[in-house]
Design an enzyme around this catalytic site. Structure first.
Site, PDB file in Angstrom:
ATOM      1  N   HIS A 191       3.581  13.757   0.015  1.00 12.31           N
ATOM      2  CA  HIS A 191       3.774  12.378   0.486  1.00 12.31           C
ATOM      3  C   HIS A 191       4.910  12.273   1.493  1.00 12.31           C
ATOM      4  CE1 HIS A 191       1.512  10.340  -3.105  1.00 12.31           C
ATOM      5  NE2 HIS A 191       0.733  11.041  -2.327  1.00 12.31           N
ATOM      6  N   ALA A 227       5.544  11.150 -10.144  1.00 14.61           N
ATOM      7  CA  ALA A 227       6.662  10.254 -10.474  1.00 14.61           C
ATOM      8  C   ALA A 227       7.270  10.512 -11.851  1.00 14.61           C
ATOM      9  CB  ALA A 227       6.189   8.806 -10.383  1.00 14.61           C
ATOM     10  N   CYS A 254      16.087   5.576  22.449  1.00 10.50           N
ATOM     11  CA  CYS A 254      15.302   4.487  23.052  1.00 10.50           C
ATOM     12  C   CYS A 254      15.410   3.174  22.268  1.00 10.50           C
ATOM     13  CB  CYS A 254      13.845   4.928  23.199  1.00 10.50           C
ATOM     14  SG  CYS A 254      12.951   4.916  21.649  1.00 10.50           S
ATOM     15  N   ILE A 293       9.198  11.736  -3.222  1.00  8.59           N
ATOM     16  CA  ILE A 293       9.938  11.783  -1.958  1.00  8.59           C
ATOM     17  C   ILE A 293      11.440  11.734  -2.243  1.00  8.59           C
ATOM     18  CG2 ILE A 293       8.086  10.794  -0.546  1.00  8.59           C
ATOM     19  CD1 ILE A 293       9.586   8.067  -0.792  1.00  8.59           C
ATOM     20  N   CYS A 303      10.950   8.825  15.702  1.00 11.17           N
ATOM     21  CA  CYS A 303      10.804   7.669  16.578  1.00 11.17           C
ATOM     22  C   CYS A 303       9.348   7.550  17.002  1.00 11.17           C
ATOM     23  CB  CYS A 303      11.692   7.833  17.813  1.00 11.17           C
ATOM     24  SG  CYS A 303      11.495   6.456  18.962  1.00 11.17           S
ATOM     25  N   PHE A 360       6.407   4.042  -9.186  1.00 11.27           N
ATOM     26  CA  PHE A 360       5.874   2.983  -8.321  1.00 11.27           C
ATOM     27  C   PHE A 360       4.850   2.114  -9.039  1.00 11.27           C
ATOM     28  CE2 PHE A 360       7.909   5.363  -5.132  1.00 11.27           C
ATOM     29  CZ  PHE A 360       8.005   4.576  -4.006  1.00 11.27           C
ATOM     30  N   ARG A 361       4.170   2.716 -10.002  1.00  6.25           N
ATOM     31  CA  ARG A 361       3.084   1.963 -10.623  1.00  6.25           C
ATOM     32  C   ARG A 361       3.472   1.272 -11.928  1.00  6.25           C
ATOM     33  NH1 ARG A 361      -0.809   3.071  -7.149  1.00  6.25           N
ATOM     34  NH2 ARG A 361      -0.659   5.077  -6.121  1.00  6.25           N
ATOM     35  N   THR A 384      11.306   9.928 -13.481  1.00 12.03           N
ATOM     36  CA  THR A 384      11.722   8.694 -14.171  1.00 12.03           C
ATOM     37  C   THR A 384      12.932   8.927 -15.090  1.00 12.03           C
ATOM     38  OG1 THR A 384       9.855   9.010 -15.673  1.00 12.03           O
ATOM     39  CG2 THR A 384       9.597   7.334 -13.995  1.00 12.03           C
ATOM     40  N   GLN A 414       4.403  14.906  -5.301  1.00 15.08           N
ATOM     41  CA  GLN A 414       4.093  13.628  -4.648  1.00 15.08           C
ATOM     42  C   GLN A 414       5.378  12.850  -4.424  1.00 15.08           C
ATOM     43  OE1 GLN A 414       1.453  11.966  -7.699  1.00 15.08           O
ATOM     44  NE2 GLN A 414      -0.238  12.263  -6.279  1.00 15.08           N
TER      45      GLN A 414
HETATM   46 ZN    ZN Z   1      13.046   6.951  20.557  1.00 13.27          ZN
END
Ligand code: ZN
Length: 180
Positions: free
Chosen positions: A124, A28, A160, A108, A132, A39-40, A32, A106
Site C-alpha cells: 500500500h 493492520a 514548483c 504504511i 510532486c 482503518f476498519r 494495533t 499492507q
Molecule cells: Zn514540483
C-alpha cells in the site's frame, strides 16, 4: 502457556524451519497493539468523522489535498509516535536469521523497518516519501513532518509549490505492480 497454543506454535515453527521460501503477510492487526488504529474498526474514529472515500481517494486528493492532510494528521502523528511491538521484532528477527525471505505488508506505518526488518514489501505504499504530481520530484517526507504535524502545513514542492502527494495507495488507485 496453554498446551494447544504451545502445540500450534511448535507446528508453526516446524513449518517455517522446513520451508525454503517463507514470507510473512501482515495487515493492520499487527500494529494495533502499537496503538495504530485499524482503518476498519468502528470505534477508532478514523472513519467516523470523515468518509474515507471523500478524503482519501485519488480524485478527492486532487481536488482538496488539504482536506486529506487534515484527516491524515492524527494518524500520521500516531504512526510517528508508535513503537514496534513484539510481533514486529519477532518477524524482523526471523527475517534477519534467514527464516523469512520477506515481509509483505499492507501497513504504511514503517514499524517493520523500525523493528529491524530489511526486506519489507509495502503493497500500500509508504509515508516515508512524497512525490510532486506536477514536476514528479520525489522527496523524503522527513523534512516536511515538523510543519505538517505541528502546524498542519500541507507539504508543498520546494521547486514548483504544488501540494505533494504521499506515496501511498489512495482509494480508487491500483496496487503497484512492483512493490519495492
Ligand atoms: Zn514540483
Amino acid at each position: 502457556m496453554d498446551r494447544k497454543i504451545q502445540h500450534d506454535l511448535a507446528c508453526a515453527a516446524d513449518i517455517i524451519r522446513n520451508s525454503r521460501s517463507a514470507v510473512a503477510l501482515t495487515g493492520a492487526g499487527i500494529s494495533t497493539p502499537s496503538g495504530i488504529p485499524d482503518f476498519r474498526s468502528t470505534d477508532s474514529g478514523l472513519w467516523e468523522t470523515y468518509d474515507p472515500f471523500e478524503v482519501a481517494s485519488l480524485s478527492a486528493f486532487r481536488y482538496r489535498p488539504e482536506k486529506f492532510y487534515e484527516w491524515m494528521r492524527p494518524l500520521a502523528r500516531g504512526m510517528q509516535e508508535a513503537l514496534p511491538n513484539a510481533a514486529h521484532v519477532g518477524l524482523a528477527q526471523l527475517e534477519i536469521a534467514g527464516y523469512l525471505k520477506a515481509i509483505i505488508t499492507q501497513n504504511i506505518d514503517n514499524l517493520h523497518q523500525r523493528a529491524g526488518a530489511k526486506n519489507v514489501l509495502e503493497v500500500h505504499g509508504t509515508m516515508q516519501t512524497l512525490t510532486c504530481a506536477q514536476c514528479f520530484h520525489q522527496y523524503s517526507a522527513e523534512a516536511f513532518y515538523g510543519p505538517y504535524l505541528e502546524q498542519g502545513v500541507s507539504p508543498r514542492c520546494p521547486d514548483c509549490t504544488a501540494v505533494l502527494t504521499p506515496d501511498v495507495i489512495l482509494f480508487g488507485q491500483q496496487l503497484p505492480g512492483n512493490a519495492s
